[in-house]
Design an enzyme around this catalytic site. Structure first.
Site, PDB file in Angstrom:
ATOM      1  N   GLU A   1       0.842  -1.201   0.000  1.00 14.32           N
ATOM      2  CA  GLU A   1       0.000   0.000   0.000  1.00 14.32           C
ATOM      3  C   GLU A   1       0.875   1.249   0.000  1.00 14.32           C
ATOM      4  O   GLU A   1       2.008   1.226   0.489  1.00 14.32           O
ATOM      5  CB  GLU A   1      -0.876   0.025   1.257  1.00 14.32           C
ATOM      6  CG  GLU A   1      -2.226  -0.635   1.110  1.00 14.32           C
ATOM      7  CD  GLU A   1      -3.218   0.200   0.301  1.00 14.32           C
ATOM      8  OE1 GLU A   1      -2.809   1.087  -0.471  1.00 14.32           O
ATOM      9  OE2 GLU A   1      -4.425  -0.058   0.454  1.00 14.32           O
TER      10      GLU A   1
ATOM     11  N   ASP B   1      -4.666   4.956   6.230  1.00 13.60           N
ATOM     12  CA  ASP B   1      -5.228   6.162   6.828  1.00 13.60           C
ATOM     13  C   ASP B   1      -6.177   5.721   7.949  1.00 13.60           C
ATOM     14  O   ASP B   1      -5.734   5.412   9.052  1.00 13.60           O
ATOM     15  CB  ASP B   1      -5.933   6.908   5.682  1.00 13.60           C
ATOM     16  CG  ASP B   1      -6.395   8.302   6.027  1.00 13.60           C
ATOM     17  OD1 ASP B   1      -6.750   8.544   7.178  1.00 13.60           O
ATOM     18  OD2 ASP B   1      -6.453   9.153   5.127  1.00 13.60           O
TER      19      ASP B   1
ATOM     20  N   LYS C   1      -0.544   6.799   8.343  1.00 14.26           N
ATOM     21  CA  LYS C   1      -1.139   8.030   8.884  1.00 14.26           C
ATOM     22  C   LYS C   1      -1.864   7.664  10.178  1.00 14.26           C
ATOM     23  O   LYS C   1      -3.109   7.690  10.271  1.00 14.26           O
ATOM     24  CB  LYS C   1      -2.106   8.619   7.845  1.00 14.26           C
ATOM     25  CG  LYS C   1      -2.266  10.111   7.927  1.00 14.26           C
ATOM     26  CD  LYS C   1      -3.272  10.618   6.907  1.00 14.26           C
ATOM     27  CE  LYS C   1      -2.730  11.735   6.075  1.00 14.26           C
ATOM     28  NZ  LYS C   1      -3.734  12.384   5.229  1.00 14.26           N
TER      29      LYS C   1
ATOM     30  N   ASP D   1      -2.344  11.018  -4.735  1.00 14.80           N
ATOM     31  CA  ASP D   1      -2.954  11.897  -5.744  1.00 14.80           C
ATOM     32  C   ASP D   1      -3.868  12.947  -5.142  1.00 14.80           C
ATOM     33  O   ASP D   1      -4.308  12.853  -3.990  1.00 14.80           O
ATOM     34  CB  ASP D   1      -3.772  11.057  -6.729  1.00 14.80           C
ATOM     35  CG  ASP D   1      -5.069  10.545  -6.098  1.00 14.80           C
ATOM     36  OD1 ASP D   1      -5.010   9.926  -5.016  1.00 14.80           O
ATOM     37  OD2 ASP D   1      -6.150  10.779  -6.677  1.00 14.80           O
TER      38      ASP D   1
ATOM     39  N   ARG E   1       0.547  11.938  -8.928  1.00 17.05           N
ATOM     40  CA  ARG E   1       1.158  10.668  -8.513  1.00 17.05           C
ATOM     41  C   ARG E   1       2.586  10.578  -9.020  1.00 17.05           C
ATOM     42  O   ARG E   1       3.396   9.823  -8.497  1.00 17.05           O
ATOM     43  CB  ARG E   1       0.376   9.485  -9.091  1.00 17.05           C
ATOM     44  CG  ARG E   1      -1.062   9.364  -8.615  1.00 17.05           C
ATOM     45  CD  ARG E   1      -1.620   8.029  -9.083  1.00 17.05           C
ATOM     46  NE  ARG E   1      -3.063   7.953  -9.073  1.00 17.05           N
ATOM     47  CZ  ARG E   1      -3.799   7.627  -8.012  1.00 17.05           C
ATOM     48  NH1 ARG E   1      -3.222   7.375  -6.863  1.00 17.05           N
ATOM     49  NH2 ARG E   1      -5.105   7.558  -8.107  1.00 17.05           N
TER      50      ARG E   1
HETATM   51  C1  PRP Z   1      -5.870   5.059  -0.611  1.00 19.11           C
HETATM   52  C2  PRP Z   1      -4.768   4.094  -0.231  1.00 19.11           C
HETATM   53  C3  PRP Z   1      -5.496   3.023   0.537  1.00 19.11           C
HETATM   54  C4  PRP Z   1      -6.645   3.774   1.167  1.00 19.11           C
HETATM   55  C5  PRP Z   1      -6.303   4.035   2.604  1.00 19.11           C
HETATM   56  O1  PRP Z   1      -6.474   4.625  -1.797  1.00 19.11           O
HETATM   57  O2  PRP Z   1      -4.084   3.582  -1.344  1.00 19.11           O
HETATM   58  O3  PRP Z   1      -5.965   1.998  -0.323  1.00 19.11           O
HETATM   59  O4  PRP Z   1      -6.785   5.023   0.464  1.00 19.11           O
HETATM   60  O5  PRP Z   1      -7.357   4.717   3.224  1.00 19.11           O
HETATM   61  P1  PRP Z   1      -8.071   4.161   4.519  1.00 19.11           P
HETATM   62  O6  PRP Z   1      -7.019   3.615   5.437  1.00 19.11           O
HETATM   63  O7  PRP Z   1      -8.743   5.382   5.094  1.00 19.11           O
HETATM   64  O8  PRP Z   1      -9.077   3.131   4.136  1.00 19.11           O
HETATM   65  P2  PRP Z   1      -7.408   5.566  -2.672  1.00 19.11           P
HETATM   66  O9  PRP Z   1      -8.823   5.206  -2.432  1.00 19.11           O
HETATM   67  O10 PRP Z   1      -7.039   6.987  -2.479  1.00 19.11           O
HETATM   68  O11 PRP Z   1      -7.096   5.072  -4.143  1.00 19.11           O
HETATM   69  P3  PRP Z   1      -5.794   5.269  -5.011  1.00 19.11           P
HETATM   70  O12 PRP Z   1      -4.719   4.377  -4.421  1.00 19.11           O
HETATM   71  O13 PRP Z   1      -6.198   4.819  -6.377  1.00 19.11           O
HETATM   72  O14 PRP Z   1      -5.404   6.719  -4.950  1.00 19.11           O
END
Ligand code: PRP
Length: 197
Positions: A96, A100, A128, A156, A162
């Site tokens: 990942e 978050d 995070k 992004d 990115r």
């Molecule tokens: C981001 C990241 C994780 C998720 C984490 O993906 O890659 O998959 O958010 O967030 P969380 O811990 O609050 O669930 P995103 O949906 O932004 O997609 P991307 O990787 O295509 O930008």
């Protein structure tokens, strides 16, 4: 912090990212030697990190990808694009860019655990931690970050940025939202000024 350019501040340099990928690659090499792991990149944000990380792992491995889509309340996810490789009986390393709230990873781990994998671990570039809603195991992480809006190296804003080679914090998100074109120019100029390689 390694640079200051108005509304954008570089918080993790390209050199620091490369150095951490080397360290994590070394740990993963020791852990997964002779286990032929599958590194599964979660699209799209993990792409730069996955690419740098796997080149620091010195044991045979497979690489695959999956994409997730969110639905309903509470960050539920479903698999929008699945891996090509069967994960049954395999040592799976989820890759990942950021964890978050933890909701995405928590759902993903539960989904993958139903597939009779031999083992499951996660490596995330960024943790995070202050935003966490659910506790989720994180076996490997690159950096712990605060609750700030970050861009670059996979992260992004509306699908863009990115491709920055380092990670930037956006101090003035309102400006980015109202004047994305000129701020876009600014961040790439600042990015260029900061690059040493
Ligand atoms: C981001 C990241 C994780 C998720 C984490 O993906 O890659 O998959 O958010 O967030 P969380 O811990 O609050 O669930 P995103 O949906 O932004 O997609 P991307 O990787 O295509 O930008």
């Amino acid at each position: 912090m390694t640079g200051n350019n108005g509304p954008f501040v570089e918080v993790i340099s390209a050199e620091a990212l490369a150095s951490r990928a080397r360290e994590l690659g070394k740990q993963l090499t020791e852990e997964y030697r002779d286990r032929e792991p599958v590194f599964v990149g979660v699209l799209h944000g993990s792409l730069p990190f996955l690419s740098d990380l796997i080149r620091q792992v010195e044991t045979p491995l497979d690489v695959d990808f999956l994409a997730l889509s969110r639905f309903g309340e509470g960050g539920k996810v479903r698999i929008a694009m699945d891996t090509e490789i069967s994960l049954e009986g395999r040592h799976v390393v989820i890759v990942e860019d950021i964890v978050d709230t933890g909701l995405t990873l928590s759902y993903l781990r539960r989904l993958l655990e139903t597939r009779d994998v031999a083992s499951l671990a996660t490596v995330t570039l960024l943790d995070k931690a202050p935003r966490r809603i659910v506790e989720v195991p994180l076996e490997y992480r690159g950096f712990e970050v605060g609750d700030e809006f970050l861009l670059g190296y996979g992260l992004d804003w509306e699908g863009q940025y990115r491709n920055l080679r380092s990670i930037w914090v956006v101090l003035d998100l309102a400006s980015l939202q109202s004047d994305s074109a000129s701020l876009g120019e600014k961040v790439f100029r600042a990015h260029g000024d900061n690059l040493t390689t």
